[in-house]
Write an enzyme that holds these catalytic residues in place. Structure first.
Site, short mmCIF file in Angstrom:
data_model
loop_
_atom_site.label_atom_id
_atom_site.label_comp_id
_atom_site.label_asym_id
_atom_site.label_seq_id
_atom_site.Cartn_x
_atom_site.Cartn_y
_atom_site.Cartn_z
N CYS A 1 70.31 85.50 24.96
CA CYS A 1 69.39 86.54 24.52
C CYS A 1 68.64 86.12 23.26
CB CYS A 1 70.12 87.83 24.18
SG CYS A 1 71.26 88.37 25.41
N ASP B 1 70.13 85.94 20.22
CA ASP B 1 70.91 86.30 19.05
C ASP B 1 72.36 86.53 19.43
OD1 ASP B 1 68.92 86.81 16.79
OD2 ASP B 1 68.06 88.01 18.40
N CYS C 1 67.47 83.84 14.42
CA CYS C 1 66.38 83.42 13.55
C CYS C 1 66.64 83.84 12.12
CB CYS C 1 65.08 84.04 14.05
SG CYS C 1 65.17 85.82 14.13
N CYS D 1 66.89 92.36 15.44
CA CYS D 1 67.87 91.49 14.78
C CYS D 1 68.83 92.31 13.92
CB CYS D 1 67.18 90.46 13.89
SG CYS D 1 65.96 89.48 14.74
#
Lengths: 411, 225
Positions: B63, B65, B90, B137
């Site tokens: 995915c 993350d 990220c 995130c």
């Protein structure tokens, strides 16, 4: 924490995104901004001077392509040229058929118009690629139907550098046309990434349309060309004063066109020498990466004749590309990634996906593309910090692809 | 390398990355600081010795993350006395986990009841905001925390306290749940067609469309309102 360099070095390794302009190109362009600013369509001397410059640029470019000057259409760049090729052929020949063949690894400037045409009722067939990123000429030919008007296949891929068999596809299309006694399908190639490294001889490549732009070959941004074989009709997208033989209206961007011609001339003259140099740097970097960093994978073809000489695309497993890119940026190193995190759609690179790479591999990919000004010192500088950066991000990462989970993660 | 490219930015300036469509996005100083100097992450040499009584893992590298969180909870005070984390993702994913870990252990540790009430917005506020596309995130951090606290409840036999985030099926034929819609909104879906595209499903059942549209409005309001 990570070691900090005493002095940050700027290492630009993103030449597939764009290049700095060559001083010689700037010098050639300069007079056409201030003194020779005339409109090439004007009849007085100032206009005629601009027109002569335009004609000379056209001649320079057509010579590099082994084409005729009247085959060259100036546009605002690679995207416009790709759009003009696709829409132009599709719409001018729609009474003949509404089927187009392309590939899964094209640039968005090709994929975008194709998706749009699909909405308008066109049928689009995409050829896949193998795990190295190569399209098969046979597969393309097998997909040709009676109502196919256009085949569009890129020359060199921007992400993984795979060089497509354009001449082979071109020859096979010629053979198909001859055997079936038809003028269709036409054949377009996007040569933006290839222009600095490969031959652009349209007679050898057997293409009817070809896209080239200035900003990847040390020329100006906002300048591109579409090569259009004589006798091939396209429907213009931009209407107005009827410039460029009525295929692309709008006063010609004379300074940019002069710059593009100069840049293409220089790029083609140097392409073999530069290609060899950049290929060496790519090999060196890849060897060093393999030596110093475990769990890495080369994406795309082996470094060699099948790959653009300036392209290196590597997956660093268990880490994410954007994070790597931002860390590298802190050290002055500039490159790009196929990770979803940097894309607008939050989808990973469509090219890496088409090559069958699993998502987690695509997320950890970095693309380094070398250019004229790079040297061994850049590779040395990068390799001084890259292993530590990867190591740091791996320590932060809970992921371990292909390895046994550490006991600590188990409940 | 050419001297033509000048690098002017330093650590004190936010990183500015232009997206492909030309819209810029910006990382705040706090995000940058936590990204380059992550706090409380699980270091290699701690793996064997860090004692914890709650562990949560969410997401997957596929995915884009993945996060793991380890909590040390004092059973008497029910406060989080220490924590460690690891994140695959990220810059903003790493920064939001780092900042969350700081929030959990500061001021003598956050009580778990309070921790369970933490919302993605609380993490976002502390980070000084994230670009819209990056909001998902920070949501993952909040979910990892919840999973770790649930794990603590299970380990200590407090099964009644385990929070079950049961998903409700909205479109039975396509097996689409409210969670799917929430995910789609976090990934940028704003209208029905976006949801279809994100979930890679065909046409929704006519009866379920009003409910899907309501959930779309609800989650858009919740995260971006």
């Amino acid at each position: 924490m990570l070691p900090k360099p005493k002095k940050n070095r700027n290492v630009y390794l993103d030449h597939a995104a764009t290049t700095a302009m060559d001083e010689r190109v700037l010098k050639a362009m300069r007079p056409y901004f201030l003194e020779q600013f005339g409109n090439p369509s004007s009849l007085y001397n100032l206009g005629r001077t601009a027109n002569r410059a335009l004609a000379s640029a056209r001649a320079t470019i057509s010579a590099a392509l082994h084409a005729l000057p009247e085959n060259i259409i100036f546009t605002s760049g690679g995207t416009e040229s790709d759009n003009l090729a696709i829409y132009g052929i599709a719409r001018a020949h729609q009474s003949r058929g509404q089927h187009i063949i392309s590939t899964l690894i094209e640039h968005h400037a090709v994929l975008g118009p194709l998706a749009d045409l699909k909405k308008d009722g066109w049928d689009i067939t995409y050829a896949g690629v193998n795990k190295e990123g190569f399209v098969s000429a046979d597969e393309i030919i097998k997909k040709i139907r009676k109502d196919t008007t256009l085949v569009s296949v890129m020359y060199g891929n921007n992400e993984v550098g795979s060089i497509q068999p354009i001449a082979e596809i071109g020859r096979a299309i010629l053979k198909y046309r001859k055997e079936n006694n038809t003028a269709y399908p036409y054949f377009h190639t996007d040569a933006c990434q290839a222009a600095g490294a490969l031959t652009l001889d349209v007679e050898k490549l057997h293409v009817d349309l070809m896209t080239i732009n200035g900003s990847k070959i040390y020329g100006p941004k906002g300048a591109g060309i579409l090569y259009l074989r004589r006798g091939v009709k396209i429907k213009p997208m931009i209407l107005g004063g009827g410039q460029e033989k009525r295929t692309r209206s709008g006063t010609e961007n004379v300074p940019a066109i002069i710059g593009l011609a100069e840049a293409l001339k220089l790029a083609q003259a140097d392409r073999i020498k530069e290609g060899d140099k950049q290929k060496k740097l790519c090999s060196m970097l890849w060897n060093e990466i393999q030596k110093k960093i475990p769990k890495v994978k080369l994406n795309g073809p082996e470094i060699g004749d099948g790959r653009l000489p300036n392209n290196l695309n590597v997956t660093f497993m268990d880490v994410e590309g954007e994070a790597l890119l931002l860390y590298l940026d802190e050290y002055g190193v500039m490159c790009s990634t196929g990770s979803a995190c940097t894309s607008e759609s939050l989808e990973p690179s469509h090219v890496l996906m088409a090559m069958g790479l699993p998502y987690e591999y695509a997320h950890g990919s970095l693309r380094f593309t070398f250019g004229r000004e790079n040297s061994l010192a850049d590779v040395t500088y990068l390799m001084k910090y890259l292993p530590a950066i990867v190591e740091q991000l791996r320590e932060l990462s809970p992921v371990s692809i292909g390895f046994k989970q550490h006991a600590k993660y188990k409940k | 390398m050419s001297k033509k490219v000048k690098k002017t930015d330093d650590l004190s300036e936010p990183v500015d990355i232009r997206s492909s469509s030309g819209g810029g996005w910006l990382y705040s100083d706090v995000v940058k600081d936590h990204f380059f100097n992550p706090r409380n992450f699980m270091q290699y040499d701690e793996e064997e010795k860090f004692e914890y009584n709650g562990m949560g893992r969410v997401g997957s590298p596929a995915c884009g993350d993945e996060m793991v969180m380890w909590l040390k909870i004092n059973p008497q005070t029910e406060k989080i006395t220490d924590c460690r984390w690891r994140t695959f993702g990220c810059g903003s994913a790493i920064a939001s986990t780092s900042v969350l870990s700081e929030m959990l252990v500061e001021k003598g540790g956050m009580p778990i009841d309070e921790a369970l009430k933490l919302k993605p917005q609380d993490i976002l506020a502390r980070l000084g905001g994230l670009p819209d596309r990056k909001v998902h995130c920070s949501v993952l951090g909040d979910k990892a925390l919840q999973a770790a606290v649930n794990d603590y409840f299970r380990r200590t036999g407090q099964h009644a306290r385990v929070l079950t985030a049961g998903a409700k099926v909205i479109d039975a034929a396509l097996n689409v749940t409210d969670k799917d819609i929430e995910e789609a909104v976090l990934e940028g879906a704003r209208v029905l067609e976006d949801v279809q595209k994100k979930l890679k499903v065909g046409v929704f059942n006519k009866e379920s469309v009003p409910q899907i549209e309501e959930l779309l409005r609800f989650y858009t309001e919740k995260y971006y309102g």
